[in-house]
Design a protein around this motif. Sequence first.
Motif, PDB file in Angstrom:
ATOM      1  N   THR A 274      48.721  47.997  39.077  1.00 12.70           N
ATOM      2  CA  THR A 274      48.389  47.572  37.718  1.00 12.70           C
ATOM      3  C   THR A 274      46.952  47.930  37.380  1.00 12.70           C
ATOM      4  OG1 THR A 274      49.945  45.715  37.917  1.00 12.70           O
ATOM      5  CG2 THR A 274      48.320  45.611  36.135  1.00 12.70           C
ATOM      6  N   ALA A 275      46.056  47.754  38.351  1.00 11.87           N
ATOM      7  CA  ALA A 275      44.646  48.104  38.136  1.00 11.87           C
ATOM      8  C   ALA A 275      44.494  49.597  37.878  1.00 11.87           C
ATOM      9  CB  ALA A 275      43.816  47.693  39.351  1.00 11.87           C
ATOM     10  N   LYS A 276      45.206  50.411  38.650  1.00 13.53           N
ATOM     11  CA  LYS A 276      45.126  51.864  38.469  1.00 13.53           C
ATOM     12  C   LYS A 276      45.719  52.292  37.130  1.00 13.53           C
ATOM     13  CE  LYS A 276      45.209  53.192  43.357  1.00 13.53           C
ATOM     14  NZ  LYS A 276      45.988  53.863  44.439  1.00 13.53           N
ATOM     15  N   SER A 277      46.770  51.601  36.711  1.00 12.94           N
ATOM     16  CA  SER A 277      47.406  51.926  35.431  1.00 12.94           C
ATOM     17  C   SER A 277      46.521  51.539  34.251  1.00 12.94           C
ATOM     18  CB  SER A 277      48.746  51.195  35.332  1.00 12.94           C
ATOM     19  OG  SER A 277      49.359  51.404  34.073  1.00 12.94           O
TER      20      SER A 277
ATOM     21  N   GLU B 274      37.413  52.654  39.919  1.00 12.56           N
ATOM     22  CA  GLU B 274      37.360  52.658  41.381  1.00 12.56           C
ATOM     23  C   GLU B 274      37.767  51.281  41.895  1.00 12.56           C
ATOM     24  OE1 GLU B 274      34.037  52.943  44.986  1.00 12.56           O
ATOM     25  OE2 GLU B 274      33.431  53.132  42.877  1.00 12.56           O
ATOM     26  N   ILE B 275      38.795  51.243  42.763  1.00 13.82           N
ATOM     27  CA  ILE B 275      39.236  49.983  43.344  1.00 13.82           C
ATOM     28  C   ILE B 275      38.185  49.495  44.335  1.00 13.82           C
ATOM     29  CG2 ILE B 275      41.023  48.809  44.673  1.00 13.82           C
ATOM     30  CD1 ILE B 275      41.986  49.714  41.963  1.00 13.82           C
ATOM     31  N   LYS B 276      37.639  48.320  44.075  1.00 10.38           N
ATOM     32  CA  LYS B 276      36.599  47.768  44.945  1.00 10.38           C
ATOM     33  C   LYS B 276      37.178  46.872  46.037  1.00 10.38           C
ATOM     34  CE  LYS B 276      32.819  48.302  44.224  1.00 10.38           C
ATOM     35  NZ  LYS B 276      31.886  49.359  44.683  1.00 10.38           N
ATOM     36  N   SER B 277      38.178  46.071  45.687  1.00 11.72           N
ATOM     37  CA  SER B 277      38.764  45.156  46.670  1.00 11.72           C
ATOM     38  C   SER B 277      40.078  44.595  46.152  1.00 11.72           C
ATOM     39  CB  SER B 277      37.806  43.998  46.979  1.00 11.72           C
ATOM     40  OG  SER B 277      37.610  43.191  45.826  1.00 11.72           O
ATOM     41  N   THR B 278      40.905  44.144  47.090  1.00  6.61           N
ATOM     42  CA  THR B 278      42.129  43.413  46.754  1.00  6.61           C
ATOM     43  C   THR B 278      42.271  42.274  47.753  1.00  6.61           C
ATOM     44  OG1 THR B 278      43.233  45.392  45.887  1.00  6.61           O
ATOM     45  CG2 THR B 278      44.634  43.521  46.452  1.00  6.61           C
ATOM     46  N   LYS B 279      42.399  41.043  47.244  1.00  6.40           N
ATOM     47  CA  LYS B 279      42.472  39.869  48.106  1.00  6.40           C
ATOM     48  C   LYS B 279      43.558  38.929  47.607  1.00  6.40           C
ATOM     49  CE  LYS B 279      37.458  39.906  48.983  1.00  6.40           C
ATOM     50  NZ  LYS B 279      36.191  39.168  48.785  1.00  6.40           N
ATOM     51  N   MET B 280      44.078  38.117  48.540  1.00  8.66           N
ATOM     52  CA  MET B 280      44.971  37.037  48.156  1.00  8.66           C
ATOM     53  C   MET B 280      44.097  35.857  47.724  1.00  8.66           C
ATOM     54  SD  MET B 280      47.993  38.192  48.401  1.00  8.66           S
ATOM     55  CE  MET B 280      48.879  36.641  48.107  1.00  8.66           C
TER      56      MET B 280
ATOM     57  N   MET C 119      44.346  39.432  43.766  1.00 12.02           N
ATOM     58  CA  MET C 119      43.305  39.805  42.811  1.00 12.02           C
ATOM     59  C   MET C 119      42.714  41.149  43.221  1.00 12.02           C
ATOM     60  SD  MET C 119      39.677  37.872  41.878  1.00 12.02           S
ATOM     61  CE  MET C 119      38.864  38.322  43.432  1.00 12.02           C
ATOM     62  N   THR C 120      42.783  42.116  42.318  1.00 11.24           N
ATOM     63  CA  THR C 120      42.166  43.419  42.555  1.00 11.24           C
ATOM     64  C   THR C 120      40.973  43.572  41.625  1.00 11.24           C
ATOM     65  OG1 THR C 120      44.203  44.505  43.284  1.00 11.24           O
ATOM     66  CG2 THR C 120      42.481  45.922  42.395  1.00 11.24           C
ATOM     67  N   VAL C 121      39.846  43.962  42.190  1.00 11.78           N
ATOM     68  CA  VAL C 121      38.641  44.229  41.403  1.00 11.78           C
ATOM     69  C   VAL C 121      38.498  45.739  41.273  1.00 11.78           C
ATOM     70  CG1 VAL C 121      36.137  43.984  41.276  1.00 11.78           C
ATOM     71  CG2 VAL C 121      37.531  42.120  42.216  1.00 11.78           C
ATOM     72  N   VAL C 122      38.402  46.210  40.029  1.00 10.33           N
ATOM     73  CA  VAL C 122      38.264  47.641  39.767  1.00 10.33           C
ATOM     74  C   VAL C 122      36.997  47.868  38.949  1.00 10.33           C
ATOM     75  CG1 VAL C 122      39.768  47.448  37.739  1.00 10.33           C
ATOM     76  CG2 VAL C 122      39.380  49.688  38.766  1.00 10.33           C
ATOM     77  N   LYS C 123      36.253  48.896  39.304  1.00  4.38           N
ATOM     78  CA  LYS C 123      34.988  49.189  38.629  1.00  4.38           C
ATOM     79  C   LYS C 123      35.116  50.426  37.764  1.00  4.38           C
ATOM     80  CE  LYS C 123      30.049  49.991  39.547  1.00  4.38           C
ATOM     81  NZ  LYS C 123      29.010  50.080  40.604  1.00  4.38           N
ATOM     82  N   ASP C 124      34.732  50.305  36.500  1.00  2.74           N
ATOM     83  CA  ASP C 124      34.718  51.434  35.583  1.00  2.74           C
ATOM     84  C   ASP C 124      33.589  52.374  35.969  1.00  2.74           C
ATOM     85  OD1 ASP C 124      34.069  53.069  33.217  1.00  2.74           O
ATOM     86  OD2 ASP C 124      35.558  51.830  32.198  1.00  2.74           O
ATOM     87  N   LYS C 125      33.929  53.616  36.310  1.00  2.00           N
ATOM     88  CA  LYS C 125      32.916  54.560  36.786  1.00  2.00           C
ATOM     89  C   LYS C 125      31.953  54.986  35.682  1.00  2.00           C
ATOM     90  CE  LYS C 125      35.842  56.504  40.434  1.00  2.00           C
ATOM     91  NZ  LYS C 125      36.501  57.726  40.953  1.00  2.00           N
ATOM     92  N   THR C 126      32.376  54.847  34.438  1.00  2.00           N
ATOM     93  CA  THR C 126      31.527  55.259  33.321  1.00  2.00           C
ATOM     94  C   THR C 126      30.544  54.173  32.924  1.00  2.00           C
ATOM     95  OG1 THR C 126      33.290  56.686  32.462  1.00  2.00           O
ATOM     96  CG2 THR C 126      31.499  56.114  30.954  1.00  2.00           C
ATOM     97  N   THR C 127      31.069  52.960  32.711  1.00  2.00           N
ATOM     98  CA  THR C 127      30.231  51.861  32.229  1.00  2.00           C
ATOM     99  C   THR C 127      29.661  51.010  33.362  1.00  2.00           C
ATOM    100  OG1 THR C 127      32.090  50.318  32.040  1.00  2.00           O
ATOM    101  CG2 THR C 127      31.630  51.756  30.138  1.00  2.00           C
ATOM    102  N   GLY C 128      30.298  51.057  34.517  1.00  2.00           N
ATOM    103  CA  GLY C 128      29.869  50.200  35.619  1.00  2.00           C
ATOM    104  C   GLY C 128      30.448  48.797  35.554  1.00  2.00           C
ATOM    105  N   ASP C 129      31.219  48.517  34.493  1.00  2.00           N
ATOM    106  CA  ASP C 129      31.825  47.190  34.345  1.00  2.00           C
ATOM    107  C   ASP C 129      32.931  46.987  35.380  1.00  2.00           C
ATOM    108  OD1 ASP C 129      30.191  46.720  32.179  1.00  2.00           O
ATOM    109  OD2 ASP C 129      31.681  47.391  30.706  1.00  2.00           O
ATOM    110  N   GLU C 130      33.059  45.760  35.851  1.00  2.00           N
ATOM    111  CA  GLU C 130      34.122  45.428  36.785  1.00  2.00           C
ATOM    112  C   GLU C 130      35.179  44.584  36.091  1.00  2.00           C
ATOM    113  OE1 GLU C 130      32.630  43.651  40.356  1.00  2.00           O
ATOM    114  OE2 GLU C 130      31.827  45.563  41.112  1.00  2.00           O
ATOM    115  N   HIS C 131      36.436  44.824  36.434  1.00  2.00           N
ATOM    116  CA  HIS C 131      37.566  44.109  35.845  1.00  2.00           C
ATOM    117  C   HIS C 131      38.430  43.548  36.968  1.00  2.00           C
ATOM    118  CE1 HIS C 131      36.564  46.051  31.990  1.00  2.00           C
ATOM    119  NE2 HIS C 131      36.395  47.147  32.710  1.00  2.00           N
ATOM    120  N   ARG C 132      39.082  42.421  36.692  1.00  2.00           N
ATOM    121  CA  ARG C 132      39.934  41.783  37.689  1.00  2.00           C
ATOM    122  C   ARG C 132      41.383  41.797  37.219  1.00  2.00           C
ATOM    123  NH1 ARG C 132      36.843  36.097  38.607  1.00  2.00           N
ATOM    124  NH2 ARG C 132      37.550  35.897  36.434  1.00  2.00           N
TER     125      ARG C 132
END
Length: 218
Positions: free
Chosen positions: A134-137, A143-149, A160-173
């Motif tokens: 879902t994060a990749k989609s 960039e996938i930073k981590s995935t944890k239960m 919970m997967t944390v993904v970082k936007d390579k352009t803005t640097g923002d992280e999303h969960r």
Amino acid sequence: MRTRNDSGIGMLILAILLVGMMLVPTVNAQEENSHSVTAEEAFKHANTRMIRFIATDTEKFGSWKGASIDPKPLELYDINGQKLYYQFSVYENNKTIGKIDVGANKTLGQPIQVIEFNPIPFNMTEVMEKSIETAKSNYPTGEIKSTKMVVYSYPKIGAMTVVKDKTTGDEHRIFVDAYTLDVVPDEPTTETKLGVCSIYEQKSKNEIDENLKKWQKK
């Protein structure tokens, strides 16, 4: 102590009382380390308490006589990224008959947090893969930073997967429920809307101090 029935599962909630909405800063690394509990220490607590429960409360724990605890727990995290529980499985004849959650941090209070009878299983690999997919989609250039239960909204569990936007640097969960595989919005949970909630960030300074005293009395 509270007894909870959730989809036919008998659960004893021993220490999590989400009271007080005063937010406190996330503990820093030094504070977290000073109050952290190791998996080995948590296992000792789980094993000792199980023996005590069987001996003193045969009505609830009589079926656990002769059972054993897997010393390798599932590590559950808070949505703030801090380790929350060590979840130990209780086995009898290679069948999971219960689970014991031990606090991974002394600020949570007494060691045993949750005891669950006849738990409904979930596929950890499947839920984590769904979270990553879902994060990749949603963020194909991220960039996938981590995935944890995690315990995303107590007592609900998911990945919970944390993904970082390579352009803005923002992280999303990205949150995915462990049982339904539904994507959970990264928004505060309410009485009428599914969302996420941090256990640690709801604890006031006074509550943390009291919980540390409870741990010392374990």
